[in-house]
Write a protein that holds these residues in place. Sequence first.
Motif, PDB file in Angstrom:
ATOM      1  N   LEU A   1       0.651  -1.165   0.132  1.00  0.00           N
ATOM      2  CA  LEU A   1      -0.025  -0.185   0.244  1.00  0.00           C
ATOM      3  C   LEU A   1       0.872   1.224  -0.041  1.00  0.00           C
ATOM      4  O   LEU A   1       0.509   2.217  -0.553  1.00  0.00           O
ATOM      5  N   THR A   2       1.965   1.055   0.670  1.00  0.00           N
ATOM      6  CA  THR A   2       2.847   2.272   0.708  1.00  0.00           C
ATOM      7  C   THR A   2       3.739   2.459  -0.766  1.00  0.00           C
ATOM      8  O   THR A   2       3.717   3.625  -1.296  1.00  0.00           O
ATOM      9  N   LEU A   3       4.075   1.460  -1.168  1.00  0.00           N
ATOM     10  CA  LEU A   3       4.553   1.511  -2.435  1.00  0.00           C
ATOM     11  C   LEU A   3       3.562   2.177  -3.372  1.00  0.00           C
ATOM     12  O   LEU A   3       3.824   2.828  -4.397  1.00  0.00           O
ATOM     13  N   TRP A   4       2.243   1.641  -3.543  1.00  0.00           N
ATOM     14  CA  TRP A   4       1.398   2.316  -4.395  1.00  0.00           C
ATOM     15  C   TRP A   4       1.070   3.674  -3.954  1.00  0.00           C
ATOM     16  O   TRP A   4       1.167   4.423  -5.121  1.00  0.00           O
ATOM     17  N   ALA A   5       0.916   4.043  -2.702  1.00  0.00           N
ATOM     18  CA  ALA A   5       0.609   5.378  -2.271  1.00  0.00           C
ATOM     19  C   ALA A   5       1.750   6.434  -3.017  1.00  0.00           C
ATOM     20  O   ALA A   5       1.583   7.475  -3.551  1.00  0.00           O
TER      21      ALA A   5
ATOM     22  N   SER B   1       5.899  13.122  -5.726  1.00  0.00           N
ATOM     23  CA  SER B   1       6.544  13.949  -6.623  1.00  0.00           C
ATOM     24  C   SER B   1       7.348  13.140  -7.629  1.00  0.00           C
ATOM     25  O   SER B   1       7.975  12.256  -7.077  1.00  0.00           O
ATOM     26  N   PRO B   2       7.394  13.416  -8.878  1.00  0.00           N
ATOM     27  CA  PRO B   2       8.200  12.672  -9.722  1.00  0.00           C
ATOM     28  C   PRO B   2       9.591  12.337  -9.707  1.00  0.00           C
ATOM     29  O   PRO B   2      10.052  11.319  -9.995  1.00  0.00           O
ATOM     30  N   ASN B   3      10.096  13.300  -9.007  1.00  0.00           N
ATOM     31  CA  ASN B   3      11.631  13.303  -8.599  1.00  0.00           C
ATOM     32  C   ASN B   3      11.845  12.405  -7.261  1.00  0.00           C
ATOM     33  O   ASN B   3      12.883  12.204  -7.249  1.00  0.00           O
ATOM     34  N   TRP B   4      10.739  12.055  -6.680  1.00  0.00           N
ATOM     35  CA  TRP B   4      11.095  11.248  -5.447  1.00  0.00           C
ATOM     36  C   TRP B   4      10.935   9.726  -5.560  1.00  0.00           C
ATOM     37  O   TRP B   4      11.839   8.972  -5.097  1.00  0.00           O
ATOM     38  N   ASN B   5      10.289   9.319  -6.672  1.00  0.00           N
ATOM     39  CA  ASN B   5      10.091   7.632  -6.753  1.00  0.00           C
ATOM     40  C   ASN B   5      11.492   7.021  -7.378  1.00  0.00           C
ATOM     41  O   ASN B   5      12.118   7.710  -8.121  1.00  0.00           O
ATOM     42  N   ARG B   6      11.722   5.841  -7.130  1.00  0.00           N
ATOM     43  CA  ARG B   6      12.763   5.320  -7.566  1.00  0.00           C
ATOM     44  C   ARG B   6      12.268   4.003  -8.221  1.00  0.00           C
ATOM     45  O   ARG B   6      11.159   3.605  -7.906  1.00  0.00           O
ATOM     46  N   SER B   7      12.938   3.756  -9.265  1.00  0.00           N
ATOM     47  CA  SER B   7      12.578   2.661 -10.088  1.00  0.00           C
ATOM     48  C   SER B   7      12.619   1.154  -9.302  1.00  0.00           C
ATOM     49  O   SER B   7      11.635   0.389  -9.613  1.00  0.00           O
ATOM     50  N   THR B   8      13.472   1.246  -8.316  1.00  0.00           N
ATOM     51  CA  THR B   8      13.339  -0.220  -7.442  1.00  0.00           C
ATOM     52  C   THR B   8      12.171  -0.212  -6.715  1.00  0.00           C
ATOM     53  O   THR B   8      11.646  -1.225  -6.491  1.00  0.00           O
TER      54      THR B   8
ATOM     55  N   GLU C   1       5.694  -6.141  -8.737  1.00  0.00           N
ATOM     56  CA  GLU C   1       5.776  -7.668  -8.187  1.00  0.00           C
ATOM     57  C   GLU C   1       4.647  -7.975  -7.380  1.00  0.00           C
ATOM     58  O   GLU C   1       3.982  -8.925  -7.644  1.00  0.00           O
ATOM     59  N   TYR C   2       4.134  -6.997  -6.371  1.00  0.00           N
ATOM     60  CA  TYR C   2       2.980  -7.310  -5.759  1.00  0.00           C
ATOM     61  C   TYR C   2       1.645  -7.289  -6.525  1.00  0.00           C
ATOM     62  O   TYR C   2       0.867  -8.191  -6.319  1.00  0.00           O
ATOM     63  N   VAL C   3       1.629  -6.490  -7.397  1.00  0.00           N
ATOM     64  CA  VAL C   3       0.483  -6.349  -8.681  1.00  0.00           C
ATOM     65  C   VAL C   3       0.222  -7.544  -9.141  1.00  0.00           C
ATOM     66  O   VAL C   3      -0.990  -8.301  -9.214  1.00  0.00           O
TER      67      VAL C   3
END
Length: 221
Positions: free
Chosen positions: A66-70, A76-83, A90-92
Amino acid sequence: MGLATNIEHWDMSAAIGMATEGIRAKYNAGGGGGGFGAADMEIASKLDGGKVLAAVAKMGAEFEHLTLWAMFAYASPNWNRSTSSEKLFEYVINDWVFSCAEHGNFIQTSVYERIKTILPFIAGGTALEQLSGADIEYRNGELLYHPASQRKVMINALVDFDCANKGVESDSYKKKRARYYQNNWARYNGHVETIRSIIAKYDMAARKIYKKCLEKQMMAI
């Protein structure tokens, strides 16, 4: 300091977006962009952002997906990492495989790999719809739904996957595969809709749990 941005009243999507942008005084009601007290408001805003992210992290301690989804959908686009995105996918996809199995539909490896290829487009489109609402048009007395994850884009991704998988880049092969997916899209669209449903459930659960975690954060102040 209290909550300078009244962050406890903001929707989860807006709160996460503000927090990961770095909440600034300009978001504050009546808070102006400068002058006396602006620095204090800036500090308070950043503290509020920290409270939001702490609530998200607390949610992730028990519900990582849920945290990964949120964060994927609203940070912000600059916040997310590809990992982090890869872990979410993988969860989905595991939940998708399990959902199919529950209905007696066991996924072949070839289908699995193709759905995995278009999963980022499905997730990204669903995130846009959760943030800004679905694109629905009223025409000839009927409501028409236009998904944010467009079929054409996903078919192009599937064709690229087939070309890479077969080591063939000819235009004739690309056209052949594109026609195949166009003619058989109903089969793939069923999987797309299942994944959208799974992600929508993630979002609903994340909002509820985030609110509880934020309330606990506020009580601790």
